[in-house]
Design an enzyme around this catalytic site. Structure first.
Site, PDB file in Angstrom:
ATOM      1  N   LYS A   1     -10.400  -9.294  -3.546  1.00  0.00           N
ATOM      2  CA  LYS A   1      -9.135  -9.157  -4.265  1.00  0.00           C
ATOM      3  C   LYS A   1      -8.655 -10.452  -4.900  1.00  0.00           C
ATOM      4  O   LYS A   1      -7.921 -10.424  -5.877  1.00  0.00           O
ATOM      5  CB  LYS A   1      -8.045  -8.699  -3.279  1.00  0.00           C
ATOM      6  CG  LYS A   1      -8.310  -7.364  -2.612  1.00  0.00           C
ATOM      7  CD  LYS A   1      -7.914  -6.237  -3.535  1.00  0.00           C
ATOM      8  CE  LYS A   1      -7.901  -4.915  -2.774  1.00  0.00           C
ATOM      9  NZ  LYS A   1      -7.377  -3.833  -3.624  1.00  0.00           N
TER      10      LYS A   1
ATOM     11  N   TYR B   1       0.877  -1.172   0.000  1.00  0.00           N
ATOM     12  CA  TYR B   1       0.000   0.000   0.000  1.00  0.00           C
ATOM     13  C   TYR B   1       0.914   1.222   0.000  1.00  0.00           C
ATOM     14  O   TYR B   1       0.782   2.108   0.825  1.00  0.00           O
ATOM     15  CB  TYR B   1      -0.838  -0.079   1.286  1.00  0.00           C
ATOM     16  CG  TYR B   1      -2.138   0.671   1.325  1.00  0.00           C
ATOM     17  CD1 TYR B   1      -3.080   0.564   0.304  1.00  0.00           C
ATOM     18  CD2 TYR B   1      -2.454   1.467   2.436  1.00  0.00           C
ATOM     19  CE1 TYR B   1      -4.292   1.231   0.395  1.00  0.00           C
ATOM     20  CE2 TYR B   1      -3.669   2.140   2.526  1.00  0.00           C
ATOM     21  CZ  TYR B   1      -4.583   2.005   1.498  1.00  0.00           C
ATOM     22  OH  TYR B   1      -5.787   2.660   1.592  1.00  0.00           O
TER      23      TYR B   1
ATOM     24  N   ASP C   1      -4.246  -5.175  -9.846  1.00  0.00           N
ATOM     25  CA  ASP C   1      -4.879  -5.830  -8.705  1.00  0.00           C
ATOM     26  C   ASP C   1      -6.374  -5.522  -8.754  1.00  0.00           C
ATOM     27  O   ASP C   1      -6.865  -4.610  -8.094  1.00  0.00           O
ATOM     28  CB  ASP C   1      -4.233  -5.306  -7.418  1.00  0.00           C
ATOM     29  CG  ASP C   1      -4.872  -5.885  -6.171  1.00  0.00           C
ATOM     30  OD1 ASP C   1      -5.361  -7.024  -6.233  1.00  0.00           O
ATOM     31  OD2 ASP C   1      -4.881  -5.189  -5.137  1.00  0.00           O
TER      32      ASP C   1
ATOM     33  N   HIS D   1      -2.500   7.450  -2.665  1.00  0.00           N
ATOM     34  CA  HIS D   1      -3.628   6.520  -2.751  1.00  0.00           C
ATOM     35  C   HIS D   1      -4.227   6.297  -1.363  1.00  0.00           C
ATOM     36  O   HIS D   1      -5.447   6.357  -1.185  1.00  0.00           O
ATOM     37  CB  HIS D   1      -3.164   5.186  -3.344  1.00  0.00           C
ATOM     38  CG  HIS D   1      -4.197   4.105  -3.318  1.00  0.00           C
ATOM     39  ND1 HIS D   1      -5.331   4.134  -4.120  1.00  0.00           N
ATOM     40  CD2 HIS D   1      -4.292   2.960  -2.576  1.00  0.00           C
ATOM     41  CE1 HIS D   1      -6.060   3.054  -3.875  1.00  0.00           C
ATOM     42  NE2 HIS D   1      -5.459   2.330  -2.940  1.00  0.00           N
TER      43      HIS D   1
HETATM   44 CA    CA Z   1      -3.664  -3.422  -4.357  1.00  0.00          CA
END
Ligand code: CA
Length: 432
Positions: free
Chosen positions: A258, A133, A238, A138
């Protein structure tokens, strides 16, 4: 800024000398392929121009001793495990064989396969996949959607956040992604959750790093050695089911939102090819210094990578009418708040054993500007602000038939431009 770039040193493979081609002789990424429509076993190849140098065929010509046996045997993991010295030595040989004016040109030409005749496979066996991350932009933008008053959680600037993803559902560019079905929160508090096809299907624009040499269980990898444990990078999408994610992610993090699919580009660009594009790793002066175990001078001087990342969308309607994919956002890997070396060292810091071919995602690599967002969630402000496409259609999240293309390249005035190729995936309707 206009980037002009240096001229390639040149190859006898003419297509490698074209301006702005992804695979000049300065790149030489590794991938796995078989000839289209054939039953041959998977082969390891090196991209050069619009061709592939077949390592098994190469060994037949130059002698088995001149090519690492893992490459001849179609086992890129085995080559990854040999580490940087073997990789650099073979790169030097490849550069000599493929250089313009090489006396080997005529005898090596039969080892070339046109990329248009190849079916690319996953480049290696990905035993484990972890996604991080690492873009603070983001993390902040997404945090704002959920927690306007406190977008960035207090641990973010201290610890590289990640979760264990799933290796078995990773596919190579060209993957057809079935819209996931799952449980989502009910529209009203008094109703039970619903189970059905995802309505907020998204992408995440990321870079994936591959582990070269692994580490024994219980033996962390110090920062000073982190770079030696990295093999190279690919583009990573992703795919994310936002509605499923929003309902399931607390308290243990992403799961079914995910792991239904992740797509990677077929070519792994090595650390050596990325060398000219390394940049300092910098944090704002007001941010805390990283803890010593994830700090090193080398990392501060050149831990970052200047790599342009692009997100294109083409709907089924655009494809039918011949409209090209439309660029929706453009970002850069240099925005990473944590470098690949820090991610790797942190991952192994508790003694976790990384293995050759393990994949580590950077996390959605959004930049500071709204046009640099690496997901539709950010580009559409959580689905509140639709994007109008050149076809006149609008999108908040992905619809069936949409094809997403992620591209990445490195360019600077002082180096020959190299590219990572493409990472393409198309959404198909849910099966339930
Ligand atoms: Ca991701």
């Amino acid at each position: 800024m206009t980037v002009t770039g240096k001229k390639t040193q040149g190859s006898w493979v003419e297509s490698a000398n074209r301006a702005a081609i992804d695979f000049p002789i300065e790149n030489l990424p590794y991938g796995a392929f078989r000839r289209r429509g054939s039953n041959e076993s998977v082969r390891i190849g090196v991209a050069i121009g619009d061709h592939i140098l077949d390592c098994a065929r190469l060994a037949e010509i130059v002698g088995r001793d001149a090519v690492p046996s893992a490459l001849v045997d179609g086992n890129l993991n085995g080559f990854m495990a040999m580490g940087p010295a073997a990789r650099k030595a073979f790169r030097a040989k490849l550069t000599g064989w493929l250089a313009a004016g090489s006396p080997d040109a005529a005898r090596l030409a039969p080892a070339l396969v046109a990329q248009s005749e190849a079916e690319m496979q996953l480049p290696c066996t990905i035993g484990d996949y972890t996604d991080f991350y690492a873009s603070i932009h983001h993390a902040t933008a997404v945090g704002k959607l959920f927690r306007p008053d406190a977008p960035l959680l207090p641990n973010y600037k201290w610890v590289p956040i990640g979760y264990h993803g799933r290796g078995s559902s990773i596919g190579v560019s060209g993957q057809r992604v079935v819209r996931p079905v799952g449980q989502v929160k009910a529209a009203t508090e008094s109703s039970p959750p619903e189970f059905g096809p995802c309505r907020r299907l998204d992408i995440e624009l990321e870079v994936g790093g591959f582990v070269a040499v692994g580490n024994a269980l219980g033996s962390p990898i110090p920062m000073a050695q982190a770079e030696d444990h990295l093999f190279g990078v690919c583009i990573l999408n992703d795919w994310s089911a936002r509605d499923i994610q929003a309902w399931e992610y607390q308290p243990l993090g992403p799961f079914l939102a995910k792991n239904f699919a992740s797509t990677i580009s077929p070519w792994i660009v090595t650390k050596e090819a990325l060398e000219p594009f390394r940049v300092p790793y910098e944090r704002p002066a007001t941010d805390p210094k990283t803890l010593p175990y994830i700090t090193s001078t080398v990392n501060e001087q050149r831990g970052g990578i200047n790599m342009v990342l692009e997100f294109y969308l083409q709907t089924a309607k655009m494809r039918a009418s011949g409209q090209p994919p439309q660029l929706l956002s453009k970002s850069n890997l240099r925005y990473a708040y944590w470098t690949m070396a820090q991610i790797l060292t942190h991952h192994a810091s508790n003694g976790c054993n990384l293995q050759p071919g393990d994949l580590m995602g950077s996390g959605t690599m959004s930049g500071p500007q709204p046009s640099e967002a690496g997901s539709l969630l950010e580009l559409t402000l959580g689905g509140k602000q639709p994007i109008t496409l050149a076809s006149g259609e609008t999108r908040t999240f992905l619809e069936d038939g949409d094809a997403v293309t992620l591209k990445a390249f490195c360019a600077s005035d002082n180096a020959v431009r190299i590219g990572l190729g493409e990472c393409v995936g198309t959404i198909v309707a849910a099966t339930q």
